[in-house]
Design a protein around this motif. Sequence first.
Motif, mmCIF file in Angstrom:
data_model
loop_
_atom_site.group_PDB
_atom_site.id
_atom_site.type_symbol
_atom_site.label_atom_id
_atom_site.label_comp_id
_atom_site.label_asym_id
_atom_site.label_seq_id
_atom_site.Cartn_x
_atom_site.Cartn_y
_atom_site.Cartn_z
ATOM 1 N N PHE A 195 6.466 1.588 -7.690
ATOM 2 C CA PHE A 195 5.449 0.547 -7.683
ATOM 3 C C PHE A 195 4.138 0.882 -7.028
ATOM 4 O O PHE A 195 3.219 0.782 -7.885
ATOM 5 C CB PHE A 195 5.922 -0.861 -6.732
ATOM 6 C CG PHE A 195 4.954 -1.981 -6.746
ATOM 7 C CD1 PHE A 195 4.564 -2.751 -7.827
ATOM 8 C CD2 PHE A 195 4.440 -2.051 -5.527
ATOM 9 C CE1 PHE A 195 3.340 -3.804 -7.386
ATOM 10 C CE2 PHE A 195 3.457 -3.156 -5.358
ATOM 11 C CZ PHE A 195 2.986 -3.971 -6.222
ATOM 12 N N GLU A 196 4.203 1.684 -5.895
ATOM 13 C CA GLU A 196 2.873 2.309 -5.430
ATOM 14 C C GLU A 196 2.531 3.335 -6.415
ATOM 15 O O GLU A 196 1.375 3.786 -6.405
ATOM 16 C CB GLU A 196 3.230 3.079 -4.040
ATOM 17 C CG GLU A 196 3.620 1.947 -3.034
ATOM 18 C CD GLU A 196 3.858 2.452 -1.827
ATOM 19 O OE1 GLU A 196 3.784 1.849 -0.760
ATOM 20 O OE2 GLU A 196 4.657 3.842 -1.648
ATOM 21 N N ASP A 197 3.356 4.100 -7.114
ATOM 22 C CA ASP A 197 2.941 5.279 -8.232
ATOM 23 C C ASP A 197 2.278 4.422 -9.065
ATOM 24 O O ASP A 197 1.013 4.968 -9.948
ATOM 25 C CB ASP A 197 4.064 5.951 -8.586
ATOM 26 C CG ASP A 197 4.615 6.879 -7.350
ATOM 27 O OD1 ASP A 197 3.994 7.240 -6.429
ATOM 28 O OD2 ASP A 197 5.864 7.651 -7.770
ATOM 29 N N ILE A 198 2.820 3.381 -9.741
ATOM 30 C CA ILE A 198 2.124 2.625 -10.830
ATOM 31 C C ILE A 198 0.684 1.873 -10.260
ATOM 32 O O ILE A 198 -0.149 1.897 -11.007
ATOM 33 C CB ILE A 198 2.933 1.517 -11.260
ATOM 34 C CG1 ILE A 198 4.232 2.181 -11.981
ATOM 35 C CG2 ILE A 198 2.178 0.487 -12.208
ATOM 36 C CD1 ILE A 198 5.332 1.355 -12.457
ATOM 37 N N SER A 209 -1.683 4.836 -10.224
ATOM 38 C CA SER A 209 -2.245 5.280 -11.383
ATOM 39 C C SER A 209 -3.113 4.409 -12.216
ATOM 40 O O SER A 209 -3.997 4.856 -13.018
ATOM 41 C CB SER A 209 -0.955 5.367 -12.456
ATOM 42 O OG SER A 209 -0.506 4.250 -12.954
ATOM 43 N N GLN A 210 -3.221 3.092 -11.692
ATOM 44 C CA GLN A 210 -4.491 2.074 -12.318
ATOM 45 C C GLN A 210 -5.384 1.852 -11.204
ATOM 46 O O GLN A 210 -6.237 1.057 -11.313
ATOM 47 C CB GLN A 210 -3.437 0.623 -12.366
ATOM 48 C CG GLN A 210 -2.507 0.748 -13.610
ATOM 49 C CD GLN A 210 -1.746 -0.310 -13.586
ATOM 50 O OE1 GLN A 210 -1.976 -1.530 -12.982
ATOM 51 N NE2 GLN A 210 -1.151 -0.529 -14.747
ATOM 52 N N SER A 216 -1.302 -1.365 -3.772
ATOM 53 C CA SER A 216 -0.311 -2.313 -3.933
ATOM 54 C C SER A 216 -0.472 -3.588 -3.278
ATOM 55 O O SER A 216 -0.121 -4.779 -3.888
ATOM 56 C CB SER A 216 0.926 -1.826 -3.261
ATOM 57 O OG SER A 216 0.803 -1.581 -1.822
ATOM 58 N N SER A 217 -1.471 -3.770 -2.195
ATOM 59 C CA SER A 217 -1.903 -5.247 -1.695
ATOM 60 C C SER A 217 -2.639 -5.783 -2.668
ATOM 61 O O SER A 217 -2.504 -6.984 -2.825
ATOM 62 C CB SER A 217 -2.629 -5.122 -0.397
ATOM 63 O OG SER A 217 -1.884 -4.488 0.756
ATOM 64 N N GLN A 218 -3.563 -5.263 -3.503
ATOM 65 C CA GLN A 218 -4.374 -6.003 -4.558
ATOM 66 C C GLN A 218 -3.150 -6.361 -5.628
ATOM 67 O O GLN A 218 -3.595 -7.653 -5.909
ATOM 68 C CB GLN A 218 -5.344 -4.740 -5.270
ATOM 69 C CG GLN A 218 -6.532 -4.422 -4.383
ATOM 70 C CD GLN A 218 -7.426 -3.408 -5.163
ATOM 71 O OE1 GLN A 218 -6.802 -2.387 -5.429
ATOM 72 N NE2 GLN A 218 -8.737 -3.521 -5.220
ATOM 73 N N VAL A 219 -2.577 -5.776 -5.973
ATOM 74 C CA VAL A 219 -1.461 -6.055 -6.946
ATOM 75 C C VAL A 219 -0.720 -7.169 -6.561
ATOM 76 O O VAL A 219 -0.563 -8.354 -7.169
ATOM 77 C CB VAL A 219 -0.624 -4.835 -7.446
ATOM 78 C CG1 VAL A 219 0.532 -5.415 -8.658
ATOM 79 C CG2 VAL A 219 -1.531 -3.977 -8.074
ATOM 80 N N VAL A 220 -0.181 -7.247 -5.357
ATOM 81 C CA VAL A 220 0.778 -8.242 -4.664
ATOM 82 C C VAL A 220 -0.055 -9.519 -4.612
ATOM 83 O O VAL A 220 0.368 -10.747 -4.975
ATOM 84 C CB VAL A 220 1.274 -7.926 -3.488
ATOM 85 C CG1 VAL A 220 2.120 -9.100 -2.552
ATOM 86 C CG2 VAL A 220 2.394 -6.967 -3.737
ATOM 87 N N ARG A 221 -1.374 -9.257 -4.188
ATOM 88 C CA ARG A 221 -2.189 -10.668 -4.212
ATOM 89 C C ARG A 221 -2.547 -11.198 -5.273
ATOM 90 O O ARG A 221 -2.584 -12.421 -5.633
ATOM 91 C CB ARG A 221 -3.605 -10.152 -3.561
ATOM 92 C CG ARG A 221 -3.353 -10.225 -1.975
ATOM 93 C CD ARG A 221 -4.964 -9.957 -1.299
ATOM 94 N NE ARG A 221 -5.661 -9.074 -1.706
ATOM 95 C CZ ARG A 221 -5.681 -7.768 -1.001
ATOM 96 N NH1 ARG A 221 -5.097 -7.371 -0.102
ATOM 97 N NH2 ARG A 221 -6.514 -6.912 -1.667
#
Length: 61
Positions: free
Chosen positions: A21-24, A27-28, A32-37
């Motif tokens: 998850f952190e690698d993906i 890469s973007q 990880s906090s931005q994606v989870v939010r």
Amino acid sequence: MQENRTARLTLLIDPVKKKIFEDICASQDLTSSQVVRRLIREYIQQNAGGRDLPEWLKGSN
């Protein structure tokens, strides 16, 4: 009114999934906090039912 980012959410996740998850995310160029939010915001919007949501949470992402 904007989103208040002072609350903390702790979750347990398999270390392998966390690393992938952190690698993906990296890469973007996202944390990880931005994606989870974003995932939580989308989940709320899709499943709020008749709940009264703040204006900033109602719209599209």
